[in-house]
Structure formats: structure tokens, C-alpha cells
Motif scaffolding. Sequence first.
Motif, PDB file in Angstrom:
ATOM      1  N   VAL A  43       0.835  -1.207   0.000  1.00  0.00           N
ATOM      2  CA  VAL A  43       0.000   0.000   0.000  1.00  0.00           C
ATOM      3  C   VAL A  43       0.866   1.252   0.000  1.00  0.00           C
ATOM      4  O   VAL A  43       0.641   2.178  -0.791  1.00  0.00           O
ATOM      5  N   LEU A  44       1.868   1.297   0.860  1.00  0.00           N
ATOM      6  CA  LEU A  44       2.728   2.484   0.924  1.00  0.00           C
ATOM      7  C   LEU A  44       3.464   2.700  -0.397  1.00  0.00           C
ATOM      8  O   LEU A  44       3.522   3.819  -0.905  1.00  0.00           O
ATOM      9  N   GLY A  45       4.020   1.644  -0.948  1.00  0.00           N
ATOM     10  CA  GLY A  45       4.753   1.767  -2.200  1.00  0.00           C
ATOM     11  C   GLY A  45       3.886   2.211  -3.355  1.00  0.00           C
ATOM     12  O   GLY A  45       4.262   3.084  -4.139  1.00  0.00           O
ATOM     13  N   SER A  46       2.705   1.645  -3.469  1.00  0.00           N
ATOM     14  CA  SER A  46       1.838   1.992  -4.600  1.00  0.00           C
ATOM     15  C   SER A  46       1.269   3.402  -4.479  1.00  0.00           C
ATOM     16  O   SER A  46       1.079   4.079  -5.485  1.00  0.00           O
ATOM     17  N   CYS A  47       1.019   3.868  -3.261  1.00  0.00           N
ATOM     18  CA  CYS A  47       0.450   5.212  -3.086  1.00  0.00           C
ATOM     19  C   CYS A  47       1.494   6.316  -3.117  1.00  0.00           C
ATOM     20  O   CYS A  47       1.185   7.447  -3.502  1.00  0.00           O
ATOM     21  N   LEU A  48       2.720   6.016  -2.699  1.00  0.00           N
ATOM     22  CA  LEU A  48       3.709   7.078  -2.486  1.00  0.00           C
ATOM     23  C   LEU A  48       4.938   7.008  -3.374  1.00  0.00           C
ATOM     24  O   LEU A  48       5.815   7.864  -3.260  1.00  0.00           O
ATOM     25  N   ARG A  49       5.013   6.050  -4.263  1.00  0.00           N
ATOM     26  CA  ARG A  49       6.229   5.849  -5.051  1.00  0.00           C
ATOM     27  C   ARG A  49       6.699   7.120  -5.752  1.00  0.00           C
ATOM     28  O   ARG A  49       7.851   7.507  -5.676  1.00  0.00           O
ATOM     29  N   GLU A  50       5.833   7.814  -6.455  1.00  0.00           N
ATOM     30  CA  GLU A  50       6.187   9.021  -7.209  1.00  0.00           C
ATOM     31  C   GLU A  50       5.679  10.298  -6.552  1.00  0.00           C
ATOM     32  O   GLU A  50       5.768  11.368  -7.135  1.00  0.00           O
TER      33      GLU A  50
ATOM     34  N   TYR B 242       6.698  15.419  -1.490  1.00  0.00           N
ATOM     35  CA  TYR B 242       6.194  15.811  -0.175  1.00  0.00           C
ATOM     36  C   TYR B 242       5.450  17.136  -0.261  1.00  0.00           C
ATOM     37  O   TYR B 242       6.000  18.154  -0.665  1.00  0.00           O
ATOM     38  N   GLU B 243       4.181  17.104   0.098  1.00  0.00           N
ATOM     39  CA  GLU B 243       3.343  18.298   0.236  1.00  0.00           C
ATOM     40  C   GLU B 243       2.582  18.126   1.547  1.00  0.00           C
ATOM     41  O   GLU B 243       1.786  17.193   1.668  1.00  0.00           O
ATOM     42  N   PRO B 244       2.804  19.004   2.532  1.00  0.00           N
ATOM     43  CA  PRO B 244       2.249  18.771   3.871  1.00  0.00           C
ATOM     44  C   PRO B 244       0.743  18.502   3.909  1.00  0.00           C
ATOM     45  O   PRO B 244       0.299  17.538   4.539  1.00  0.00           O
ATOM     46  N   ALA B 245      -0.051  19.318   3.263  1.00  0.00           N
ATOM     47  CA  ALA B 245      -1.507  19.151   3.327  1.00  0.00           C
ATOM     48  C   ALA B 245      -1.942  17.845   2.667  1.00  0.00           C
ATOM     49  O   ALA B 245      -2.768  17.104   3.205  1.00  0.00           O
ATOM     50  N   ARG B 246      -1.376  17.565   1.526  1.00  0.00           N
ATOM     51  CA  ARG B 246      -1.747  16.340   0.816  1.00  0.00           C
ATOM     52  C   ARG B 246      -1.274  15.095   1.573  1.00  0.00           C
ATOM     53  O   ARG B 246      -1.992  14.102   1.658  1.00  0.00           O
TER      54      ARG B 246
ATOM     55  N   ASP C 168      -5.882   8.235   4.629  1.00  0.00           N
ATOM     56  CA  ASP C 168      -6.396   7.310   3.620  1.00  0.00           C
ATOM     57  C   ASP C 168      -5.619   6.001   3.600  1.00  0.00           C
ATOM     58  O   ASP C 168      -6.200   4.913   3.505  1.00  0.00           O
ATOM     59  N   ILE C 169      -4.306   6.100   3.683  1.00  0.00           N
ATOM     60  CA  ILE C 169      -3.460   4.905   3.677  1.00  0.00           C
ATOM     61  C   ILE C 169      -3.756   4.037   4.897  1.00  0.00           C
ATOM     62  O   ILE C 169      -3.840   2.809   4.796  1.00  0.00           O
ATOM     63  N   ALA C 170      -3.925   4.660   6.055  1.00  0.00           N
ATOM     64  CA  ALA C 170      -4.249   3.900   7.268  1.00  0.00           C
ATOM     65  C   ALA C 170      -5.560   3.145   7.106  1.00  0.00           C
ATOM     66  O   ALA C 170      -5.668   1.977   7.514  1.00  0.00           O
ATOM     67  N   GLU C 171      -6.547   3.771   6.493  1.00  0.00           N
ATOM     68  CA  GLU C 171      -7.836   3.106   6.274  1.00  0.00           C
ATOM     69  C   GLU C 171      -7.708   1.931   5.299  1.00  0.00           C
ATOM     70  O   GLU C 171      -8.313   0.876   5.498  1.00  0.00           O
TER      71      GLU C 171
ATOM     72  N   THR D 268      -0.223   5.712  10.846  1.00  0.00           N
ATOM     73  CA  THR D 268       0.644   6.030   9.708  1.00  0.00           C
ATOM     74  C   THR D 268       1.237   7.418   9.879  1.00  0.00           C
ATOM     75  O   THR D 268       0.520   8.354  10.236  1.00  0.00           O
ATOM     76  N   HIS D 269       2.526   7.533   9.633  1.00  0.00           N
ATOM     77  CA  HIS D 269       3.228   8.818   9.670  1.00  0.00           C
ATOM     78  C   HIS D 269       3.849   9.058   8.301  1.00  0.00           C
ATOM     79  O   HIS D 269       4.446   8.143   7.726  1.00  0.00           O
ATOM     80  N   ILE D 270       3.734  10.279   7.789  1.00  0.00           N
ATOM     81  CA  ILE D 270       4.419  10.673   6.556  1.00  0.00           C
ATOM     82  C   ILE D 270       5.155  11.976   6.850  1.00  0.00           C
ATOM     83  O   ILE D 270       4.576  12.902   7.412  1.00  0.00           O
ATOM     84  N   GLY D 271       6.424  12.039   6.468  1.00  0.00           N
ATOM     85  CA  GLY D 271       7.230  13.230   6.719  1.00  0.00           C
ATOM     86  C   GLY D 271       8.192  13.500   5.585  1.00  0.00           C
ATOM     87  O   GLY D 271       8.408  12.667   4.707  1.00  0.00           O
ATOM     88  N   GLN D 272       8.784  14.673   5.634  1.00  0.00           N
ATOM     89  CA  GLN D 272       9.709  15.113   4.590  1.00  0.00           C
ATOM     90  C   GLN D 272      11.117  14.611   4.864  1.00  0.00           C
ATOM     91  O   GLN D 272      11.580  14.636   6.000  1.00  0.00           O
ATOM     92  N   LEU D 273      11.794  14.180   3.809  1.00  0.00           N
ATOM     93  CA  LEU D 273      13.216  13.836   3.900  1.00  0.00           C
ATOM     94  C   LEU D 273      14.011  15.084   3.561  1.00  0.00           C
ATOM     95  O   LEU D 273      13.967  15.571   2.437  1.00  0.00           O
TER      96      LEU D 273
END
Length: 93
Positions: A2-9, A12-16, A23-26, A46-51
Motif C-alpha cells: 500500500v505504501l509503495g503503490s500510493c507514495l512511489r512518485e 512531499y506536500e504537507p496538506a496532501r 487514507d493509507i491507514a484506512e 501512519t506517519h508521513i514526513g519530509q526527507l
Amino acid sequence: DVLGSCLREQPYEPARCRDMAKDIAEVIKARVKALMVPRYKIVVVTHIGQLNEQSLQIGSRCLWDPASDTFLSYVFKNTSLFALANVYAVYFE
């Protein structure tokens, strides 16, 4: 998967990324529940952050029965973000 398919490309945009984390957690929770493991409560965080050349440590604590409760953790990175998904399965009597 799920993480790979949703976030591969995904850049990082904070709001999105905030909305995508929900959505990913659901999606992950629905897929785990589809395994039809009886008598378990499923919790997904689920946590998403900027590198950006910084360091971050994420910790969690749980009070549970190590004989029946368990968790899974997965980290995904692309060129601009990281994502961490923790799935907790707690046996419900």
C-alpha cells in the motif's frame, strides 16, 4: 504494498500528505481485516514526513499480552518523503 503503490512518485506536500496518511491507514486496516482474523482489534497508525537531511525517531508503547497480541511496522522512502505504518493486532476476549 500500500505504501509503495500510493507514495512511489509522490512529492512531499504537507496538506496532501496529511490526508494521504489517513487514507493509507484506512486502506491498510481494510486489507488486514479482509484476512478475517477472528477476535482481533486492528489499529493502524501512519506517519508521513519530509526527507530533508534531518533525523526523526518515532516510538510507541503498548500494554498488552505478548502471547496473543502483536504488531508489524514498515518504512517506505522515496526521494522527498518517508512513511511509517504500524499495524497493531490486539486480541479481544
